[in-house]
Write a protein that holds these residues in place. Sequence first.
Motif: not given
Length: 221
Positions: A93-102, A194-199
């Motif tokens: 139902t979803a695939a997520t690219l995890k960029i950080s643990d934030n 901090s408005d950075r991409v996390a996912m």
Amino acid sequence: MAFDEWLDAEALLEQGARHQWREGYESTLEVAEVCHLDLATGRVVAVDPAYFNSFDDARPVVAEVPPGTYPILLSVVAWPSTEETDRPRRAVTAATLKISDNPVVKWAWVDERADGKVLGVGVDAGTACFYDASKREMLALLSEDEDRVDAALGEAGDAGFAAIPDASGGTAAVFISCGMGDGFYPIRIGRDASDRVAMVMVDLELLNHSTGRVGPASNRN
């Protein structure tokens, strides 16, 4: 269903959440890290890998993140086995690219242009994929090999995903089985405080067709 009526993104990452379906049974949501994707430039692209010339065309970058190697999370709906239904027991139902643990503090749909059109993945073969823009030429060559493409599509259909290796032993692309099959699937971006991409998530819509969560309702974004 309008986009503002869809389940919030956090609901698609809620390990063990149970949902009711019109057929009268419940499903369980399983979320697991399945592989890693190498992003040499950090420019994330999403396409249907089975489209003719899909890797040759100029495709929009759906997110820009720091270069690196990041995990892919699959959110899978699992139904109990029954004799009354021919519905598959498991579907993504979803695939997520995890960029950080934030922690994600805000989710938003990706907009293609100022007109507000939601950008997503058009799918005609039941499969989508993530890859780094630097791999376009390599994947274009791969797409000419129908046997390899068919094998990867078959693997994704069976396992929910297929990691496509590059010459260095890394992962050039990840093919993802779409729970609803063909269609259009939007991209959701989760940002930290901090408005950075996390996912970066491709929402494959399936869970939106349940009749609701069993237990406390999730908030919508």
